[in-house]
Design a protein around this motif. Sequence first.
Motif, PDB file in Angstrom:
ATOM      1  N   UNK A 142       0.837  -1.198   0.000  1.00 29.90           N
ATOM      2  CA  UNK A 142       0.000   0.000   0.000  1.00 29.90           C
ATOM      3  C   UNK A 142       0.871   1.247   0.000  1.00 29.90           C
ATOM      4  N   UNK A 143       0.374   2.310  -0.638  1.00 35.55           N
ATOM      5  CA  UNK A 143       1.142   3.551  -0.734  1.00 35.55           C
ATOM      6  C   UNK A 143       0.262   4.750  -0.387  1.00 35.55           C
ATOM      7  N   UNK A 144       0.920   5.790   0.105  1.00 29.49           N
ATOM      8  CA  UNK A 144       0.242   7.041   0.460  1.00 29.49           C
ATOM      9  C   UNK A 144       1.100   8.222   0.025  1.00 29.49           C
ATOM     10  N   UNK A 145       0.615   9.061  -0.907  1.00 27.76           N
ATOM     11  CA  UNK A 145       1.314  10.321  -1.180  1.00 27.76           C
ATOM     12  C   UNK A 145       1.283  11.185   0.073  1.00 27.76           C
ATOM     13  N   UNK A 146       2.431  11.654   0.525  1.00 30.82           N
ATOM     14  CA  UNK A 146       2.485  12.323   1.818  1.00 30.82           C
ATOM     15  C   UNK A 146       1.796  13.681   1.830  1.00 30.82           C
ATOM     16  N   UNK A 147       1.484  14.213   0.672  1.00 28.68           N
ATOM     17  CA  UNK A 147       0.682  15.450   0.630  1.00 28.68           C
ATOM     18  C   UNK A 147      -0.717  15.206   1.179  1.00 28.68           C
ATOM     19  N   UNK A 148      -1.133  13.928   1.255  1.00 26.95           N
ATOM     20  CA  UNK A 148      -2.487  13.579   1.695  1.00 26.95           C
ATOM     21  C   UNK A 148      -2.571  13.248   3.184  1.00 26.95           C
ATOM     22  N   UNK A 294      -7.521   0.682   9.066  1.00 31.47           N
ATOM     23  CA  UNK A 294      -6.818   1.893   9.514  1.00 31.47           C
ATOM     24  C   UNK A 294      -6.077   2.545   8.350  1.00 31.47           C
ATOM     25  N   UNK A 295      -5.366   1.752   7.567  1.00 31.95           N
ATOM     26  CA  UNK A 295      -4.578   2.323   6.466  1.00 31.95           C
ATOM     27  C   UNK A 295      -5.484   2.960   5.413  1.00 31.95           C
ATOM     28  N   UNK A 296      -6.610   2.344   5.160  1.00 31.08           N
ATOM     29  CA  UNK A 296      -7.558   2.963   4.219  1.00 31.08           C
ATOM     30  C   UNK A 296      -8.064   4.298   4.758  1.00 31.08           C
ATOM     31  N   UNK A 297      -8.352   4.368   6.056  1.00 32.76           N
ATOM     32  CA  UNK A 297      -8.825   5.630   6.652  1.00 32.76           C
ATOM     33  C   UNK A 297      -7.759   6.717   6.562  1.00 32.76           C
ATOM     34  N   UNK A 298      -6.489   6.300   6.620  1.00 35.71           N
ATOM     35  CA  UNK A 298      -5.400   7.273   6.529  1.00 35.71           C
ATOM     36  C   UNK A 298      -5.124   7.709   5.096  1.00 35.71           C
ATOM     37  N   UNK A 299      -5.747   7.055   4.119  1.00 37.72           N
ATOM     38  CA  UNK A 299      -5.582   7.447   2.729  1.00 37.72           C
ATOM     39  C   UNK A 299      -4.704   6.545   1.895  1.00 37.72           C
ATOM     40  N   UNK A 300      -4.214   5.427   2.467  1.00 36.20           N
ATOM     41  CA  UNK A 300      -3.395   4.494   1.699  1.00 36.20           C
ATOM     42  C   UNK A 300      -4.243   3.794   0.639  1.00 36.20           C
ATOM     43  N   UNK A 301      -3.607   3.495  -0.487  1.00 35.35           N
ATOM     44  CA  UNK A 301      -4.239   2.718  -1.544  1.00 35.35           C
ATOM     45  C   UNK A 301      -3.398   1.487  -1.856  1.00 35.35           C
ATOM     46  N   UNK A 302      -4.057   0.399  -2.202  1.00 30.82           N
ATOM     47  CA  UNK A 302      -3.351  -0.833  -2.549  1.00 30.82           C
ATOM     48  C   UNK A 302      -2.778  -0.731  -3.951  1.00 30.82           C
ATOM     49  N   UNK A 303      -1.472  -0.850  -4.040  1.00 29.06           N
ATOM     50  CA  UNK A 303      -0.807  -0.777  -5.349  1.00 29.06           C
ATOM     51  C   UNK A 303      -0.515  -2.164  -5.916  1.00 29.06           C
ATOM     52  N   UNK A 304      -0.389  -3.151  -5.027  1.00 31.33           N
ATOM     53  CA  UNK A 304      -0.024  -4.489  -5.479  1.00 31.33           C
ATOM     54  C   UNK A 304      -0.494  -5.501  -4.440  1.00 31.33           C
ATOM     55  N   UNK A 305      -0.997  -6.636  -4.930  1.00 32.98           N
ATOM     56  CA  UNK A 305      -1.301  -7.770  -4.058  1.00 32.98           C
ATOM     57  C   UNK A 305      -0.287  -8.856  -4.379  1.00 32.98           C
ATOM     58  N   UNK A 306       0.413  -9.343  -3.347  1.00 31.98           N
ATOM     59  CA  UNK A 306       1.415 -10.392  -3.551  1.00 31.98           C
ATOM     60  C   UNK A 306       1.159 -11.497  -2.523  1.00 31.98           C
TER      61      UNK A 306
END
Length: 313
Positions: A142-148, A294-306
């Motif tokens: 999961x990734x989060x642009x820090x501007x968000x 929690x990560x979704x509430x913080x704005x993270x998005x799933x970039x890859x499922x492994x």
Amino acid sequence: MEILDLRHFSSVDLRPLLDDETSAWLRLLSWDYSGSADMILRYVDAKILPGYAAIDRGKISGYSFFVYEGSKGVIGDLYVANGGRLPDPHQVEAQLLTHVIETLQQSPGIHRVEAQLLMHESGVVSQPFVEQGFQRYARLFMVLPLANTKAAPPLHADIEIRPWSEQDYQPAAAVINTAYRGHVDSEVNDQYRSLSGSLRFLNNIVRFPGCGTFDPESSFVAVHKRARTLTGVILCSRVRHDVGHVTQVCVLPEYRSHRIGESLMAATMTSLLRRKFSLLSLTVTEANARAVGLYHRLGFETKRVFDAFVWEG
């Protein structure tokens, strides 16, 4: 296509493939893999890295290595170049993995094998593992642009967040060991099951570049003010000059209603943003619904499922 012991080769033979892999990590995951690549090449030259290389027309087109940790084997990496003249790279990956898995399962004293292959989408390399009786666990990158980033929530009056320090090793290991007791992640990584294993896990994160370069400025602990005991920890590494990666975040079970995890994440994001980082990433087991939420509430998005794979012999 031949599959040969990796220890027949030198860093000169392997470097073109590692350069290609480093470019792929940067492109797909915003991750500078060069530190890990340099460490792999040093071990190759020392002839101490067990694994296999796929040879096509005299050149290395793919490789996989593994390490022994007591009675456990860990598959460290798998990479095959996707050149136009090569055989199907997925077939080459399967051949390499089959050799690695068979070697580990037949190694005297090895009773457990673990693998997490972040560069490979879920299901792509699963067949050799499934055929040999491995359990499979879906994990999210999961990734989060820090501007968000969002403001830190109000903390319970008895809890404070302070920077990580060297003396936190032992109490942090105790928090990790307790936090993961009976947790799905202790099935994926058995180091969480004991205090000594949790200390090894911490040492690997802080001392070695496998998960980036440890960044103490963006790593924090949560402390109960009156008891002066650790209740939570977050560790972060730098995986590119402007990208952070959370390598560990956990909170003692009895404190999980105090929003400590969210406050630890906010402290890390604030530190990274202040130093002009642009992105934060992490991995989480998909079945860990509380953390994923929690990560979704913080704005993270799933970039890859492994996939993570585990075999118990």
